[in-house]
Each structure stands twice: as C-alpha cells, then as structure tokens.
Enzyme design. Structure first.
Site, PDB file in Angstrom:
ATOM      1  N   SER A  66     -33.608   7.950  78.839  1.00 39.79           N
ATOM      2  CA  SER A  66     -32.571   8.532  77.998  1.00 39.79           C
ATOM      3  C   SER A  66     -31.250   8.531  78.750  1.00 39.79           C
ATOM      4  O   SER A  66     -31.159   9.057  79.861  1.00 39.79           O
ATOM      5  CB  SER A  66     -32.932   9.967  77.598  1.00 39.79           C
ATOM      6  OG  SER A  66     -31.833  10.596  76.959  1.00 39.79           O
ATOM      7  N   GLY A 123     -26.419  22.286  65.972  1.00 34.97           N
ATOM      8  CA  GLY A 123     -26.775  22.562  64.588  1.00 34.97           C
ATOM      9  C   GLY A 123     -26.682  21.343  63.708  1.00 34.97           C
ATOM     10  O   GLY A 123     -26.614  21.450  62.488  1.00 34.97           O
ATOM     11  N   LEU A 124     -26.719  20.135  64.324  1.00 32.24           N
ATOM     12  CA  LEU A 124     -26.545  18.893  63.583  1.00 32.24           C
ATOM     13  C   LEU A 124     -27.762  17.976  63.713  1.00 32.24           C
ATOM     14  O   LEU A 124     -27.674  16.773  63.494  1.00 32.24           O
ATOM     15  CB  LEU A 124     -25.271  18.179  64.053  1.00 32.24           C
ATOM     16  CG  LEU A 124     -23.996  19.013  63.919  1.00 32.24           C
ATOM     17  CD1 LEU A 124     -22.813  18.307  64.574  1.00 32.24           C
ATOM     18  CD2 LEU A 124     -23.690  19.318  62.450  1.00 32.24           C
ATOM     19  N   SER A 126     -29.901  16.971  66.323  1.00 30.26           N
ATOM     20  CA  SER A 126     -30.054  15.942  67.354  1.00 30.26           C
ATOM     21  C   SER A 126     -31.514  15.590  67.562  1.00 30.26           C
ATOM     22  O   SER A 126     -31.854  14.414  67.763  1.00 30.26           O
ATOM     23  CB  SER A 126     -29.430  16.422  68.672  1.00 30.26           C
ATOM     24  OG  SER A 126     -30.019  17.634  69.110  1.00 30.26           O
ATOM     25  N   ASP A 171     -34.335  18.667  58.123  1.00 28.60           N
ATOM     26  CA  ASP A 171     -33.657  17.853  59.123  1.00 28.60           C
ATOM     27  C   ASP A 171     -34.143  16.409  59.147  1.00 28.60           C
ATOM     28  O   ASP A 171     -33.336  15.483  59.047  1.00 28.60           O
ATOM     29  CB  ASP A 171     -33.795  18.492  60.507  1.00 28.60           C
ATOM     30  CG  ASP A 171     -33.042  19.812  60.601  1.00 28.60           C
ATOM     31  OD1 ASP A 171     -32.352  20.177  59.630  1.00 28.60           O
ATOM     32  OD2 ASP A 171     -33.144  20.485  61.645  1.00 28.60           O
TER      33      ASP A 171
END
Length: 368
Positions: A66, A123-124, A126, A171
């Site tokens: 990563s 809050g998106l 990930s 999500d």
C-alpha cells in the site's frame, strides 16, 4: 495504468500487473445511520478513488503493498486459508480473500499494489472503496461469477466479519454502484436502488474537518446496539418498521434509546422527502431537510463533534449554500453541502479558511 505505476508494480513484484481496478469514495447526501436499521440512504460518488493493480501468481500466496502506509511498511504477505486479523490495513485484503473463499469462489494467490486518494477517517468510505475495488479486480483477474449487488454485500461482510466494523451496506453499494452525476437512492432492506440526478441548480460541496474517526471503535458499535435494543423494546424487527404514528411511543423508552429511534424514524422520512425534492427540482426544500438531519445527528444520535458543528454553522452563513450536514458515521469526518451551481469552489474555500482560523485545524476541500 500510467507508466509510473506500471514501473513501480514491476519493481515491487518482478513482473507487470495484469488487472487494474478502481472504486470511488462516496459522500452521503442524507440518510445517516439508517442503513443498518433497514432504512433509506442517498449517497453519491466523489472524484477521489482507490485503485488496485494486481497479477495472479499461480500459488497460494498473496503479496500486498500500500502506497498510503509508507515505504517502510514494505510488501506484506499471507497465505490463502491462513488469514489472521490484527494486521492493520492488510486486514481488508485478508478479509476479501477469506469472504470470497467462504462464499465458494475459487482463485489463486496474487500480487497487489494499492493506492488511494480517499482520506482515511473522513466519513467518505475509504475502507469500502478498498474492499470494492479489490473485489472488482479479483472478479476480473479470475473471472469470478460475482454480480454487482452480491459484490457490494460481500464488501460489507469483509468489514463486519473480519475487520470488526459493524457498518451497514450503504458504503459498498455506493462505492460500487453510485456515480458523481446522480445520487443513489437505496433501500437497504430490499437492496433495490435508483439513480436520481441532481437538479441543474445545485452542486455538492464536501469538506473534510481533519478530525478522523474509526468505525471499528466503540462509539459506532454502541449506536448500532442501541438501535437494536430500541427495536426490541418497541416490538419491531428493525427501526425501519416504525411510522410517524409511533413517535409518541418513543418517549417511553429509556434514554437515550428513544432519541436514537427518533433519529432513525425521522431520518428515513427526510431521505424520502429529499428524493422527492430532487425529482421535482424543489431546491427550497433541500436546505431545511439537510439542516434538520444535522441537528438530529447532533442532538438525538449524538455523533457530531464541535469541529463538524462549526463547519455546518459556517456553511449556514453562506448565502449560496442551500443546506449542510455531517456526512458519514460521525465522531469526526466531513460535511456535505449543496451550493448553487457555479459557487461551490468559492464557498468551500471561504468555509475552509474561516474554519482554520477558528479551530486551528486544516480543512480540506474534496469536492469540487
């Protein structure tokens, strides 16, 4: 895949990648903490995305790298069938392989390089973007018979069953099925969905507060347990099953269960009203719905923090902002606002600058 990424993958693993897959982060316009209660949500995709480059290996080993954790972390490895939780970001990769195998899918080990533009703890979504793009990549690499809704459900299982985050299905559904031009109106019980275009007069604004959250931590888990207990005391399978006629019954619940249930009941209604406003182009209705949603999250659900409240207050003072609210699980993260078309960039910069002066934190404008 650009030449730089291709060269980096080959340098890491000794051979070129064969498959590249992406998934966007998501912002939820309205419908917070309703998904694990069987309710309605209204997310849309954001421009920031997570990408995986991968190549099958022909053995049982998975090697993963990563770019978001730094070069010092190096390439991490595990063997299919020996997934072990507690390895940080690698748990999302291990969770994907474990869930796929449990669901009966057959595949080999692989090398994978992960990059992401979606800020962690914002809050998106990930983590959902990572789950979804890895599932997409493996579906392509190994020709897995995995249809879209099931892919999203497996993304939720990764977080629930392996990572230990009790998130709902919104999500991964949004990261897999939403786009940036329309909101995804999703019934999280039936998993039926519809894309609802935004009216021409508005554009979304997303600002990250710089306060990170963690869905695997205790507060989010506590809220979910409180909802389950409230539903049990009210005699309904899920809080989704409540109607406006049930509002008086909520006052009899021990605190804070009544407030938690009231948020879910009224938030579901706000989602339906927002969808109707988008369909009819009733821009005047959007602002009150968004602000009511934020107030409910702050007071009844108690998931906001002072920094988020400050961003919403600053947005409220902007004449070109129709409405604003906390988006995501809460306890930090981001706000979403709807601004008049053509004003989003300037409005967002003013809000971010004023926030930084008042809070001492750096706000990041993610959309536009």
């Amino acid at each position: 895949m650009d030449a730089g990424a291709a060269a980096t993958f080959e340098k890491l693993f000794g051979h070129p990648a064969r498959v590249v897959a992406r998934a966007p982060g998501r912002v939820n316009l309205i419908g917070e903490h309703t998904d694990y209660n069987g309710g309605f949500v209204l997310p849309m995709a954001i421009p920031q995305y997570t990408q995986v480059e991968l190549r099958p290996r022909g053995d049982r080993t998975v090697r993963a790298f990563s770019t978001n954790v730094g070069e010092q972390a190096g390439v991490q490895e595990f063997v299919l069938g020996q997934e072990t939780p507690g390895r940080g970001w690698l748990d999302y990769v291990q969770g994907v392989t474990l869930v796929l195998r449990r669901e009966g899918f057959t595949f080999e080990g692989f090398d994978v390089r992960i990059t992401s533009q979606v800020p962690v703890g914002s809050g998106l979504s990930s983590s959902a973007a990572l789950d979804v793009c890895l599932l997409r990549g493996l579906r392509e690499a190994f020709s897995l018979p995995l249809e879209d809704v099931r892919l999203a459900v497996l993304g939720q299982k990764v977080e629930n069953d392996f990572v230990g985050a009790p998130v709902g299905v919104m999500d991964p559904m949004a990261c897999h099925l939403a786009d940036g031009g329309a909101a995804l109106f999703l019934d999280t019980r039936s998993l039926s969905y519809e894309r609802v275009p935004l009216p021409a007069g508005v554009e979304p604004v997303v600002i990250n507060s710089g306060v990170a959250h963690n869905h695997a931590a205790g507060d989010y888990r506590t809220r979910r347990a409180e909802c389950e207990r409230a539903a049990e005391l009210l005699g309904v399978p899920q809080l989704r099953d409540l109607t406006e006629a049930d509002l008086p019954r909520l006052n009899a619940l021990p605190d804070p269960l009544g407030r938690r249930a009231r948020h879910v009941l009224t938030e579901d209604a706000r989602v339906l009203a927002t969808v109707e406003a988008l369909r009819t182009g009733d821009l005047a209705a959007l602002g009150p719905l968004m602000y009511a949603s934020h107030a409910s999250q702050r007071d009844d659900y108690q998931v906001s923090v002072p920094e988020i409240d400050m961003l919403v207050e600053l947005a409220l003072n902007e004449k070109d902002v129709l409405g604003a609210r906390l988006t995501g699980g809460g306890f930090g993260g981001s706000i979403v606002a709807l601004a008049r078309t053509g004003t989003g960039a300037s409005v967002a910069q003013r809000i971010a600058q004023a926030y930084s002066k008042r809070s001492g934190r750096t706000a990041t404008v993610l959309v536009p």
